[in-house]
Design a protein around this motif. Structure first.
Motif, PDB file in Angstrom:
ATOM      1  N   ARG A   1       8.942 -71.527 -31.617  1.00  0.00           N
ATOM      2  CA  ARG A   1      10.311 -72.000 -31.861  1.00  0.00           C
ATOM      3  C   ARG A   1      10.758 -71.711 -33.294  1.00  0.00           C
ATOM      4  NH1 ARG A   1       7.207 -76.644 -31.149  1.00  0.00           N
ATOM      5  NH2 ARG A   1       6.854 -77.898 -33.037  1.00  0.00           N
ATOM      6  N   ASP A   2       9.786 -71.503 -34.203  1.00  0.00           N
ATOM      7  CA  ASP A   2      10.142 -71.171 -35.589  1.00  0.00           C
ATOM      8  C   ASP A   2      10.865 -69.832 -35.681  1.00  0.00           C
ATOM      9  OD1 ASP A   2       8.767 -73.463 -36.269  1.00  0.00           O
ATOM     10  OD2 ASP A   2       6.962 -72.404 -36.942  1.00  0.00           O
ATOM     11  N   PHE A   3      10.696 -68.995 -34.676  1.00  0.00           N
ATOM     12  CA  PHE A   3      11.276 -67.658 -34.709  1.00  0.00           C
ATOM     13  C   PHE A   3      12.548 -67.529 -33.864  1.00  0.00           C
ATOM     14  CE2 PHE A   3       6.971 -67.067 -36.196  1.00  0.00           C
ATOM     15  CZ  PHE A   3       7.136 -66.174 -37.235  1.00  0.00           C
ATOM     16  N   HIS A   4      13.228 -68.658 -33.625  1.00  0.00           N
ATOM     17  CA  HIS A   4      14.563 -68.600 -33.039  1.00  0.00           C
ATOM     18  C   HIS A   4      15.544 -68.212 -34.144  1.00  0.00           C
ATOM     19  CE1 HIS A   4      13.282 -70.086 -29.243  1.00  0.00           C
ATOM     20  NE2 HIS A   4      13.084 -71.331 -29.626  1.00  0.00           N
ATOM     21  N   HIS A   5      16.602 -67.496 -33.791  1.00  0.00           N
ATOM     22  CA  HIS A   5      17.662 -67.106 -34.724  1.00  0.00           C
ATOM     23  C   HIS A   5      17.127 -66.192 -35.826  1.00  0.00           C
ATOM     24  CE1 HIS A   5      19.800 -70.215 -32.590  1.00  0.00           C
ATOM     25  NE2 HIS A   5      18.985 -71.144 -33.041  1.00  0.00           N
ATOM     26  N   MET A   6      16.591 -65.054 -35.439  1.00  0.00           N
ATOM     27  CA  MET A   6      16.105 -64.068 -36.393  1.00  0.00           C
ATOM     28  C   MET A   6      17.263 -63.602 -37.277  1.00  0.00           C
ATOM     29  SD  MET A   6      12.909 -63.886 -35.466  1.00  0.00           S
ATOM     30  CE  MET A   6      12.363 -62.535 -36.479  1.00  0.00           C
ATOM     31  N   ASP A   7      17.036 -63.567 -38.587  1.00  0.00           N
ATOM     32  CA  ASP A   7      18.155 -63.196 -39.455  1.00  0.00           C
ATOM     33  C   ASP A   7      17.869 -62.068 -40.441  1.00  0.00           C
ATOM     34  OD1 ASP A   7      16.558 -64.696 -41.141  1.00  0.00           O
ATOM     35  OD2 ASP A   7      17.902 -66.415 -41.156  1.00  0.00           O
ATOM     36  N   GLU A   8      16.618 -61.616 -40.571  1.00  0.00           N
ATOM     37  CA  GLU A   8      16.382 -60.444 -41.412  1.00  0.00           C
ATOM     38  C   GLU A   8      15.091 -59.746 -41.009  1.00  0.00           C
ATOM     39  OE1 GLU A   8      17.545 -59.776 -45.739  1.00  0.00           O
ATOM     40  OE2 GLU A   8      15.396 -60.145 -45.942  1.00  0.00           O
TER      41      GLU A   8
ATOM     42  N   GLY B   1      12.914 -70.943 -39.636  1.00  0.00           N
ATOM     43  CA  GLY B   1      11.829 -71.070 -40.599  1.00  0.00           C
ATOM     44  C   GLY B   1      10.700 -70.077 -40.473  1.00  0.00           C
ATOM     45  N   GLY B   2      10.597 -69.397 -39.343  1.00  0.00           N
ATOM     46  CA  GLY B   2       9.486 -68.476 -39.140  1.00  0.00           C
ATOM     47  C   GLY B   2       9.551 -67.245 -40.032  1.00  0.00           C
ATOM     48  N   CYS B   3       8.434 -66.895 -40.641  1.00  0.00           N
ATOM     49  CA  CYS B   3       8.310 -65.698 -41.471  1.00  0.00           C
ATOM     50  C   CYS B   3       7.028 -64.975 -41.045  1.00  0.00           C
ATOM     51  CB  CYS B   3       8.201 -66.055 -42.949  1.00  0.00           C
ATOM     52  SG  CYS B   3       9.554 -67.055 -43.601  1.00  0.00           S
ATOM     53  N   ALA B   4       7.079 -63.652 -40.985  1.00  0.00           N
ATOM     54  CA  ALA B   4       5.898 -62.919 -40.535  1.00  0.00           C
ATOM     55  C   ALA B   4       5.895 -61.493 -41.067  1.00  0.00           C
ATOM     56  CB  ALA B   4       5.826 -62.899 -39.010  1.00  0.00           C
ATOM     57  N   LEU B   5       4.682 -60.943 -41.162  1.00  0.00           N
ATOM     58  CA  LEU B   5       4.469 -59.534 -41.457  1.00  0.00           C
ATOM     59  C   LEU B   5       3.836 -58.928 -40.212  1.00  0.00           C
ATOM     60  CD1 LEU B   5       4.457 -57.146 -43.473  1.00  0.00           C
ATOM     61  CD2 LEU B   5       2.155 -57.884 -44.148  1.00  0.00           C
ATOM     62  N   ILE B   6       4.480 -57.913 -39.653  1.00  0.00           N
ATOM     63  CA  ILE B   6       4.050 -57.347 -38.377  1.00  0.00           C
ATOM     64  C   ILE B   6       3.667 -55.883 -38.553  1.00  0.00           C
ATOM     65  CG2 ILE B   6       4.751 -56.874 -35.999  1.00  0.00           C
ATOM     66  CD1 ILE B   6       6.918 -59.099 -36.468  1.00  0.00           C
TER      67      ILE B   6
ATOM     68  N   ARG C   1       1.659 -65.037 -41.292  1.00  0.00           N
ATOM     69  CA  ARG C   1       2.717 -65.897 -40.768  1.00  0.00           C
ATOM     70  C   ARG C   1       2.803 -67.159 -41.596  1.00  0.00           C
ATOM     71  NH1 ARG C   1       2.390 -69.956 -37.180  1.00  0.00           N
ATOM     72  NH2 ARG C   1       0.238 -69.383 -36.662  1.00  0.00           N
ATOM     73  N   ALA C   2       4.035 -67.613 -41.855  1.00  0.00           N
ATOM     74  CA  ALA C   2       4.248 -68.849 -42.610  1.00  0.00           C
ATOM     75  C   ALA C   2       5.586 -69.440 -42.180  1.00  0.00           C
ATOM     76  CB  ALA C   2       4.242 -68.560 -44.110  1.00  0.00           C
ATOM     77  N   LYS C   3       5.903 -70.592 -42.730  1.00  0.00           N
ATOM     78  CA  LYS C   3       7.173 -71.236 -42.422  1.00  0.00           C
ATOM     79  C   LYS C   3       7.869 -71.631 -43.718  1.00  0.00           C
ATOM     80  CE  LYS C   3       9.297 -74.752 -39.454  1.00  0.00           C
ATOM     81  NZ  LYS C   3       9.061 -75.789 -38.407  1.00  0.00           N
ATOM     82  N   SER C   4       9.151 -71.310 -43.796  1.00  0.00           N
ATOM     83  CA  SER C   4       9.969 -71.666 -44.958  1.00  0.00           C
ATOM     84  C   SER C   4      11.305 -72.173 -44.437  1.00  0.00           C
ATOM     85  CB  SER C   4      10.175 -70.438 -45.855  1.00  0.00           C
ATOM     86  OG  SER C   4      10.935 -70.767 -47.005  1.00  0.00           O
ATOM     87  N   ARG C   5      11.703 -73.327 -44.853  1.00  0.00           N
ATOM     88  CA  ARG C   5      12.895 -73.984 -44.302  1.00  0.00           C
ATOM     89  C   ARG C   5      14.132 -73.084 -44.401  1.00  0.00           C
ATOM     90  NH1 ARG C   5      13.748 -79.332 -43.085  1.00  0.00           N
ATOM     91  NH2 ARG C   5      15.916 -80.040 -43.049  1.00  0.00           N
ATOM     92  N   ASN C   6      14.773 -72.866 -43.264  1.00  0.00           N
ATOM     93  CA  ASN C   6      15.994 -72.062 -43.197  1.00  0.00           C
ATOM     94  C   ASN C   6      15.810 -70.706 -43.901  1.00  0.00           C
ATOM     95  OD1 ASN C   6      18.581 -71.342 -42.509  1.00  0.00           O
ATOM     96  ND2 ASN C   6      19.598 -72.765 -43.892  1.00  0.00           N
ATOM     97  N   ALA C   7      14.720 -70.033 -43.607  1.00  0.00           N
ATOM     98  CA  ALA C   7      14.434 -68.729 -44.226  1.00  0.00           C
ATOM     99  C   ALA C   7      15.547 -67.739 -43.898  1.00  0.00           C
ATOM    100  CB  ALA C   7      13.098 -68.199 -43.714  1.00  0.00           C
TER     101      ALA C   7
ATOM    102  N   VAL D   1       8.014 -62.988 -51.185  1.00  0.00           N
ATOM    103  CA  VAL D   1       8.977 -63.988 -51.638  1.00  0.00           C
ATOM    104  C   VAL D   1       9.969 -64.242 -50.510  1.00  0.00           C
ATOM    105  CG1 VAL D   1      10.470 -62.215 -52.693  1.00  0.00           C
ATOM    106  CG2 VAL D   1      10.643 -64.613 -53.443  1.00  0.00           C
ATOM    107  N   VAL D   2      10.312 -65.521 -50.310  1.00  0.00           N
ATOM    108  CA  VAL D   2      11.232 -65.916 -49.243  1.00  0.00           C
ATOM    109  C   VAL D   2      12.392 -66.699 -49.851  1.00  0.00           C
ATOM    110  CG1 VAL D   2      11.518 -67.221 -47.106  1.00  0.00           C
ATOM    111  CG2 VAL D   2       9.359 -66.039 -47.569  1.00  0.00           C
ATOM    112  N   ALA D   3      13.611 -66.363 -49.420  1.00  0.00           N
ATOM    113  CA  ALA D   3      14.795 -67.130 -49.807  1.00  0.00           C
ATOM    114  C   ALA D   3      15.011 -68.224 -48.775  1.00  0.00           C
ATOM    115  CB  ALA D   3      16.008 -66.214 -49.886  1.00  0.00           C
ATOM    116  N   SER D   4      14.780 -69.464 -49.180  1.00  0.00           N
ATOM    117  CA  SER D   4      14.970 -70.627 -48.315  1.00  0.00           C
ATOM    118  C   SER D   4      16.379 -71.149 -48.574  1.00  0.00           C
ATOM    119  CB  SER D   4      13.914 -71.694 -48.643  1.00  0.00           C
ATOM    120  OG  SER D   4      14.165 -72.888 -47.960  1.00  0.00           O
ATOM    121  N   SER D   5      17.255 -71.002 -47.591  1.00  0.00           N
ATOM    122  CA  SER D   5      18.672 -71.276 -47.786  1.00  0.00           C
ATOM    123  C   SER D   5      18.998 -72.774 -47.693  1.00  0.00           C
ATOM    124  CB  SER D   5      19.482 -70.461 -46.775  1.00  0.00           C
ATOM    125  OG  SER D   5      20.855 -70.527 -47.075  1.00  0.00           O
TER     126      SER D   5
END
Length: 204
Positions: free
Chosen positions: A48-55, A72-77, A87-93, A105-109
């Motif tokens: 569910r962390d990977f809903h609404h992919m934005d970048e 919040g989902g962040c990943a390197l694939i 994989r990590a989680k950052s609020r509103n990434a 580096v992650v921009a947490s909006s």
């Protein structure tokens, strides 16, 4: 490897690559796709962390893709295998980029309002965090060896400090006010030289 005739897109729960020529003709021919809801190496509770992919960003000559979602989902694939390497989680990434020494580096909006640095070889917890209101874009500038970060009404420039240690940090080098509020997307504009980043020139 991502080629010049390919476009990487993010939307909904999916990252996909299309043929640019066919897309220009109105046909979205998907050459590759990744969806966390189907990925075997993403735990059910984390999908569910990977809903609404934005970048999504191609790194290491397109061999790998960095992705993030506003949930919040962040990943390197790894493109060839679709394996999740980190994989990590950052609020509103909202944006992320690869930094030297295998860090991200992650921009947490909004509701996060900060930049977070993660170590690809470490745990899923950030190794550094610094405030930035409505952080929306990050871009590593290899030529100038600095990080550009876009917030609500400013573009900031950071240099890397203590980067060879276990406690790295981002050092603010300069800040540039935006002509309007609500900064959103950040991308490079080639051909503007390689002057050092600072308060007198954004260079983008």
């Amino acid at each position: 490897m991502v080629h010049a005739d390919e476009i990487i897109l993010a939307g909904g729960d999916e990252i996909f690559i299309v043929d640019a020529v066919k897309a220009a003709a109105g046909k979205a021919n998907k050459l590759w796709r990744w969806n966390a809801q189907e990925a075997a190496d993403v735990p059910e509770a984390a999908r569910r962390d990977f809903h609404h992919m934005d970048e999504c960003k191609a790194v290491e000559q397109g061999v790998k893709l960095l992705v993030c979602a506003s949930n919040g989902g962040c990943a390197l694939i790894e493109r060839a295998t679709k394996r999740v390497l980190w994989r990590a989680k950052s609020r509103n990434a909202h944006s992320l980029d690869l930094l030297p020494h295998d860090r991200v580096v992650v921009a947490s909006s909004l509701s996060g309002d900060h930049l977070e640095v993660f170590d690809l070889k470490g745990t899923a917890a950030p190794v550094f965090k610094t405030p930035l209101h409505s952080a929306h874009g990050v871009l590593w500038d290899e030529a100038r060896q600095c990080l550009w970060a876009l917030g609500f009404d400013e573009l900031r420039c950071y240099t890397l400090a203590d980067w060879d240690t276990a406690t790295p940090s981002l050092k603010l080098k300069g800040s540039h006010k935006l002509p309007d509020a609500d900064g959103h997307d950040l991308r490079p504009q080639p051909g503007l030289g390689t002057a050092p980043c600072g308060p007198d020139r954004a260079g983008l």
